[in-house]
Design a protein around this motif. Structure first.
Motif, PDB file in Angstrom:
ATOM      1  N   CYS A 160       0.838  -1.197   0.000  1.00 53.17           N
ATOM      2  CA  CYS A 160       0.000   0.000   0.000  1.00 53.17           C
ATOM      3  C   CYS A 160       0.875   1.249   0.000  1.00 53.17           C
ATOM      4  CB  CYS A 160      -0.909  -0.022   1.227  1.00 53.17           C
ATOM      5  SG  CYS A 160      -1.901   1.478   1.431  1.00 53.17           S
ATOM      6  N   SER A 161       0.503   2.229  -0.809  1.00 52.80           N
ATOM      7  CA  SER A 161       1.287   3.459  -0.923  1.00 52.80           C
ATOM      8  C   SER A 161       1.171   4.346   0.310  1.00 52.80           C
ATOM      9  CB  SER A 161       0.816   4.259  -2.155  1.00 52.80           C
ATOM     10  OG  SER A 161       0.967   3.506  -3.333  1.00 52.80           O
ATOM     11  N   PHE A 162       0.178   4.118   1.159  1.00 53.09           N
ATOM     12  CA  PHE A 162       0.006   4.952   2.353  1.00 53.09           C
ATOM     13  C   PHE A 162       1.188   4.795   3.299  1.00 53.09           C
ATOM     14  CE2 PHE A 162      -4.927   5.350   2.494  1.00 53.09           C
ATOM     15  CZ  PHE A 162      -4.874   6.050   1.303  1.00 53.09           C
ATOM     16  N   ASP A 163       1.480   3.547   3.679  1.00 57.72           N
ATOM     17  CA  ASP A 163       2.519   3.315   4.683  1.00 57.72           C
ATOM     18  C   ASP A 163       3.386   2.101   4.393  1.00 57.72           C
ATOM     19  OD1 ASP A 163       0.685   1.290   5.189  1.00 57.72           O
ATOM     20  OD2 ASP A 163      -0.108   2.240   6.996  1.00 57.72           O
ATOM     21  N   GLY A 164       3.076   1.367   3.327  1.00 58.75           N
ATOM     22  CA  GLY A 164       3.894   0.215   2.961  1.00 58.75           C
ATOM     23  C   GLY A 164       3.778  -0.966   3.902  1.00 58.75           C
ATOM     24  N   LEU A 165       2.749  -1.020   4.737  1.00 67.80           N
ATOM     25  CA  LEU A 165       2.636  -2.085   5.726  1.00 67.80           C
ATOM     26  C   LEU A 165       1.895  -3.307   5.201  1.00 67.80           C
ATOM     27  CD1 LEU A 165       1.871  -0.055   8.992  1.00 67.80           C
ATOM     28  CD2 LEU A 165       4.050  -0.962   8.193  1.00 67.80           C
ATOM     29  N   ARG A 166       0.901  -3.094   4.363  1.00 67.52           N
ATOM     30  CA  ARG A 166       0.078  -4.211   3.894  1.00 67.52           C
ATOM     31  C   ARG A 166       0.098  -4.268   2.370  1.00 67.52           C
ATOM     32  NH1 ARG A 166      -2.796  -2.268   8.358  1.00 67.52           N
ATOM     33  NH2 ARG A 166      -3.329  -3.848   9.920  1.00 67.52           N
TER      34      ARG A 166
ATOM     35  N   PHE B  18     -12.220   7.454  -7.653  1.00 62.12           N
ATOM     36  CA  PHE B  18     -11.406   6.979  -6.538  1.00 62.12           C
ATOM     37  C   PHE B  18     -10.146   7.813  -6.344  1.00 62.12           C
ATOM     38  CE2 PHE B  18     -13.606   2.975  -7.871  1.00 62.12           C
ATOM     39  CZ  PHE B  18     -14.462   2.918  -6.778  1.00 62.12           C
ATOM     40  N   GLY B  19      -9.875   8.733  -7.240  1.00 63.21           N
ATOM     41  CA  GLY B  19      -8.751   9.649  -7.069  1.00 63.21           C
ATOM     42  C   GLY B  19      -7.395   8.979  -7.018  1.00 63.21           C
ATOM     43  N   LEU B  20      -7.195   7.898  -7.764  1.00 61.82           N
ATOM     44  CA  LEU B  20      -5.916   7.190  -7.740  1.00 61.82           C
ATOM     45  C   LEU B  20      -4.890   7.892  -8.623  1.00 61.82           C
ATOM     46  CD1 LEU B  20      -6.945   3.425  -7.939  1.00 61.82           C
ATOM     47  CD2 LEU B  20      -5.694   4.513  -6.089  1.00 61.82           C
ATOM     48  N   ALA B  21      -3.718   8.130  -8.059  1.00 62.84           N
ATOM     49  CA  ALA B  21      -2.613   8.652  -8.854  1.00 62.84           C
ATOM     50  C   ALA B  21      -1.971   7.498  -9.616  1.00 62.84           C
ATOM     51  CB  ALA B  21      -1.585   9.322  -7.941  1.00 62.84           C
ATOM     52  N   PRO B  22      -1.249   7.787 -10.705  1.00 60.97           N
ATOM     53  CA  PRO B  22      -0.578   6.716 -11.449  1.00 60.97           C
ATOM     54  C   PRO B  22       0.348   5.911 -10.540  1.00 60.97           C
ATOM     55  CG  PRO B  22      -0.536   8.752 -12.714  1.00 60.97           C
ATOM     56  CD  PRO B  22      -1.072   9.101 -11.359  1.00 60.97           C
ATOM     57  N   GLY B  23       0.196   4.602 -10.559  1.00 58.69           N
ATOM     58  CA  GLY B  23       1.040   3.729  -9.757  1.00 58.69           C
ATOM     59  C   GLY B  23       0.643   3.613  -8.297  1.00 58.69           C
ATOM     60  N   GLU B  24      -0.374   4.339  -7.866  1.00 57.19           N
ATOM     61  CA  GLU B  24      -0.775   4.296  -6.455  1.00 57.19           C
ATOM     62  C   GLU B  24      -1.413   2.952  -6.121  1.00 57.19           C
ATOM     63  OE1 GLU B  24      -3.055   7.105  -3.158  1.00 57.19           O
ATOM     64  OE2 GLU B  24      -3.569   7.297  -5.285  1.00 57.19           O
ATOM     65  N   GLN B  25      -1.073   2.421  -4.965  1.00 60.80           N
ATOM     66  CA  GLN B  25      -1.602   1.146  -4.499  1.00 60.80           C
ATOM     67  C   GLN B  25      -2.303   1.355  -3.161  1.00 60.80           C
ATOM     68  OE1 GLN B  25      -1.528  -1.645  -6.249  1.00 60.80           O
ATOM     69  NE2 GLN B  25      -0.152  -0.954  -7.892  1.00 60.80           N
ATOM     70  N   LEU B  26      -3.409   0.624  -2.956  1.00 62.99           N
ATOM     71  CA  LEU B  26      -4.183   0.762  -1.730  1.00 62.99           C
ATOM     72  C   LEU B  26      -4.454  -0.596  -1.111  1.00 62.99           C
ATOM     73  CD1 LEU B  26      -6.928   3.342  -2.819  1.00 62.99           C
ATOM     74  CD2 LEU B  26      -4.750   3.821  -1.683  1.00 62.99           C
ATOM     75  N   ASP B  27      -4.377  -0.664   0.222  1.00 65.74           N
ATOM     76  CA  ASP B  27      -4.846  -1.854   0.921  1.00 65.74           C
ATOM     77  C   ASP B  27      -6.351  -1.716   1.149  1.00 65.74           C
ATOM     78  OD1 ASP B  27      -5.065   0.015   2.930  1.00 65.74           O
ATOM     79  OD2 ASP B  27      -3.568  -0.881   4.246  1.00 65.74           O
TER      80      ASP B  27
ATOM     81  N   ALA C 250       1.532  12.382   3.882  1.00 62.00           N
ATOM     82  CA  ALA C 250       2.203  11.672   4.968  1.00 62.00           C
ATOM     83  C   ALA C 250       3.399  12.474   5.470  1.00 62.00           C
ATOM     84  CB  ALA C 250       2.644  10.294   4.500  1.00 62.00           C
ATOM     85  N   VAL C 251       4.118  13.119   4.560  1.00 59.22           N
ATOM     86  CA  VAL C 251       5.261  13.950   4.950  1.00 59.22           C
ATOM     87  C   VAL C 251       4.776  15.180   5.709  1.00 59.22           C
ATOM     88  CG1 VAL C 251       7.164  15.364   4.077  1.00 59.22           C
ATOM     89  CG2 VAL C 251       6.690  13.137   3.043  1.00 59.22           C
ATOM     90  N   ILE C 252       3.701  15.802   5.229  1.00 64.86           N
ATOM     91  CA  ILE C 252       3.161  16.990   5.898  1.00 64.86           C
ATOM     92  C   ILE C 252       2.712  16.653   7.314  1.00 64.86           C
ATOM     93  CG2 ILE C 252       1.314  18.713   5.836  1.00 64.86           C
ATOM     94  CD1 ILE C 252       1.402  18.564   2.799  1.00 64.86           C
ATOM     95  N   ARG C 253       2.072  15.496   7.467  1.00 71.79           N
ATOM     96  CA  ARG C 253       1.612  15.113   8.800  1.00 71.79           C
ATOM     97  C   ARG C 253       2.794  14.851   9.738  1.00 71.79           C
ATOM     98  NH1 ARG C 253      -0.109  11.838  12.600  1.00 71.79           N
ATOM     99  NH2 ARG C 253      -2.188  12.160  13.436  1.00 71.79           N
ATOM    100  N   GLN C 254       3.873  14.287   9.197  1.00 78.10           N
ATOM    101  CA  GLN C 254       5.057  14.078  10.018  1.00 78.10           C
ATOM    102  C   GLN C 254       5.658  15.416  10.450  1.00 78.10           C
ATOM    103  OE1 GLN C 254       6.411  11.184  11.331  1.00 78.10           O
ATOM    104  NE2 GLN C 254       7.564  12.751  12.457  1.00 78.10           N
ATOM    105  N   ARG C 255       5.645  16.389   9.537  1.00 77.92           N
ATOM    106  CA  ARG C 255       6.137  17.718   9.883  1.00 77.92           C
ATOM    107  C   ARG C 255       5.282  18.335  11.006  1.00 77.92           C
ATOM    108  NH1 ARG C 255       9.675  15.941   7.292  1.00 77.92           N
ATOM    109  NH2 ARG C 255      10.542  16.696   5.333  1.00 77.92           N
TER     110      ARG C 255
END
Length: 621
Positions: free
Chosen positions: A197-203, A220-229, A456-461
């Motif tokens: 999954c592109s969100f966090d790579g966990l699943r 569904f708003g999928l970007a090219p190459g985006e993967q979802l669990d 995800a980067v913005i939230r980490q910031r």
């Protein structure tokens, strides 16, 4: 019959909220977690339990427009014959949350597999089923409330003794997690070669590989190459109801406010066409704070238009609509510049809230705390709207919000004031802390980031900014501050910690912001101020030398645009601010000039409306 305390924790918060790539994911994750907590709490209420927190009235108030969410911890009083009955109630309540998630999952699966134009999309069903079953981490613990005659002699009430045992048991349970495999040992290699999954790579992703030339429906708003669990797919369906506003809209807010009525009307007419479901190029912003331009605003930025043109290159109708929007924007960009591409994600949390809760001696006192925190959470969406922001999640004292640049300082201080006001009565009614610790306060972390940065980067910031707000006051007095963290795209970070007790610092930051907006401050002043401090540190010069050089700089400095010298009032205010900061300066910051320079840099950003203003400021360095 005996009285028991039962506590249930629902999570993981990371999986439901933090794992996100779009604003809709962030909102949907918050909403999902809150609704699972609601299902758990309703089961407890329907089976005779008395909720301590969250409040029963808030659990039953399931308004679709409500952004004041439920926190992921539940505490209830249960009358039961024995421990087995409490255990069974806990298991049934946890099962209610899982059953509610399956309802969301079934609806989402049906939506995904419907595809478009009659073509069905077959997701990886085995992964989908296991991931939905495994999505919730739920822990429960309980303790019996002894009769008054059984109380210990240390002054604690029977309720307090049971609560202390309960917290210890729940902590132990959380440290004994179940790590069940996704598949049985015989099929342990089932996930080999499947994208994560592109969100966090966990699943593993549940999305299938589509034949060449085909793509997933645009809804569904999928970007090219985006993967979802599975959970990511559920968020994309739940988050499509337009109750959120995209981060790009907050970035463009100041720029939109500077447009004349004719330009804004022309732009609204062009953007309205992009809402056509056949195009699916834009979404509507339903928040009343954005009524002047009620759209997501993503395509106001030329970079976003270029990305959309690339992603929709095989769709003539979409390309034609984008070309028309670009033609509409060109004269507006020429007259007003392009919008400033920076916005603010805020994460806030209470300081010493655990200590406050630990001071409660009875269920009634715990309920009073819960009621006070809930009253604060209910005010948060309105506070955000006052500065054209939006509440994404308000789970008690745990907050996530979007703010435009100009409103973040005002909004943060208003949140702090509301928090202090909401808790004042209950703090005064509880026994004072044995260690003399100060009352709870709020810390606010605000990350100023480019809209093209991954969410995800913005939230980490934002989490980094919250840690900055917590500061180094030690466990006795952390927080009670705003942490501002500017993260330049592909560049350095600039941080500033401003205590909510620092009225002088707040006034100074407001003044610099207004001065930059009125072009009364030159861009390079901030960089020259920092340069003096760095040079003095390098040669070992003291604060007196640094201060003298800074005052000479003020005499030479000219207003923005290079015309007249800065006015006496602004010059005097800068000198006064430097003098106020100097006694508090770190040993490696002579005269606090580095701190003052950071303050000016952040003020310049907070005052910006257009990308050109930011560009000119950076070029002055």
């Amino acid at each position: 019959m005996s009285t028991w305390l039962l506590e249930i924790a629902i999570g993981p918060v990371q999986g439901f909220i933090a794992a996100a790539r779009r604003s809709r994911d962030l909102w949907a994750g918050s909403h999902l977690l809150s609704e699972l907590v609601r299902a758990t709490a309703l089961h407890l209420l329907d089976n005779g339990a008395k909720l301590v927190y969250p409040l029963a009235a808030r659990v039953r108030r399931a308004s679709p427009d409500e952004n004041s969410n439920l926190s992921n911890i539940l505490l209830a009083q249960v009358d039961a014959a024995d421990e087995a009955a409490v255990r069974e109630l806990a298991r049934a309540a946890q099962a209610a949350a899982r059953a509610h998630l399956r309802v969301f999952a079934d609806n989402a699966l049906d939506d995904w597999q419907r595809g478009s134009n009659g073509a069905r999309i077959r997701l990886r069903q085995d992964f989908w089923t296991r991931q939905v079953e495994d999505a919730i981490d739920s822990y429960a613990a309980w303790a019996r409330v002894a009769e008054a005659a059984d109380a210990s002699g240390d002054g604690r009430t029977p309720y307090r003794i049971a609560y202390d045992k309960l917290k210890g048991a729940l902590a132990a349970r959380k440290h004994t997690r179940d790590f069940a495999p996704m598949f049985p040992p015989a099929a342990s290699d089932k996930g080999a070669g499947i994208p994560k999954c592109s969100f966090d790579g966990l699943r593993e992703s549940v999305l299938p590989e589509l034949p060449a030339g085909e793509s997933f429906p645009a809804r569904f708003g999928l970007a090219p190459g985006e993967q979802l669990d599975a959970l990511g797919c559920i968020k994309r369906v739940v988050g499509r109801n337009e109750r959120f506003t995209a981060l790009s809209r907050f970035a463009a807010h100041g720029w939109l406010g500077g447009l004349d009525d004719k330009s804004r009307s022309t732009l609204c007419a062009a953007y309205e066409k992009l809402l056509d479901p056949a195009l699916n190029l834009a979404t509507r912003a339903l928040d009343t704070a954005h009524a002047g331009f009620p759209y997501d605003g993503g395509l106001l930025f030329p970079e976003r238009i270029a990305v959309a043109e690339q992603e929709r290159r095989a769709e003539p109708a979409a390309l034609a609509a984008l070309a028309e929007l670009r033609r509409t924007l060109r004269p507006i960009w020429r007259d007003h510049g392009q919008p400033c591409p920076y916005a603010v994600l805020v994460i806030a949390d209470g300081d010493r809230m655990g200590r406050l809760v630990d001071r409660a001696r009875s269920a009634e006192e715990h309920e009073r705390i819960s009621r006070a925190v809930a009253a604060f959470a209910d005010r948060v969406p309105g506070i955000a709207r006052e500065v054209a922001g939006q509440c994404v999640f308000a789970g008690g004292d745990d907050l996530t919000l979007y703010f435009p640049l100009a409103g973040v300082v005002h909004g943060a201080f208003d949140l702090h004031d509301a928090f202090t006001e909401a808790l004042a009565e209950v703090v005064g009614a509880l026994p004072p802390p044995a260690d003399g610790a100060p009352p709870p306060t709020l810390r606010v972390g605000a990350a100023i980031c480019h809209v093209l940065e991954p969410l995800a980067v913005i939230r980490q910031r934002a989490a980094d900014a919250e840690r900055l707000a917590k500061g180094e006051g030690g466990p006795a007095a952390p927080g009670n501050a705003l942490g501002l963290l500017l993260s330049l795209r592909s560049g350095p970070q600039v941080g500033l910690r401003l205590s909510f007790a620092d009225a002088h610092g707040r006034a100074a930051l407001d003044h610099w912001q207004a001065a930059y907006a009125a072009h009364r401050l030159p861009g390079r002043l901030a960089f020259d101020t920092r340069a003096i401090g760095l040079h003095c540190r390098a040669i070992g010069a003291g604060a007196g030398v640094a201060e003298g050089e800074f005052l000479r700089l003020l005499v030479r400095a000219r207003q923005g645009g290079g015309g007249e010298r800065i006015d006496d009032a602004t010059r005097n205010r800068l000198a006064e601010r430097q003098a106020a900061l100097a006694p508090l300066a770190a040993a490696d910051d002579p005269g606090a000039l580095h701190r003052l320079g950071d303050e000016l840099i952040l003020a310049r950003w907070l005052a910006a409306r257009s990308a050109a203003e930011i560009g000119a400021f950076l070029e002055s360095h």
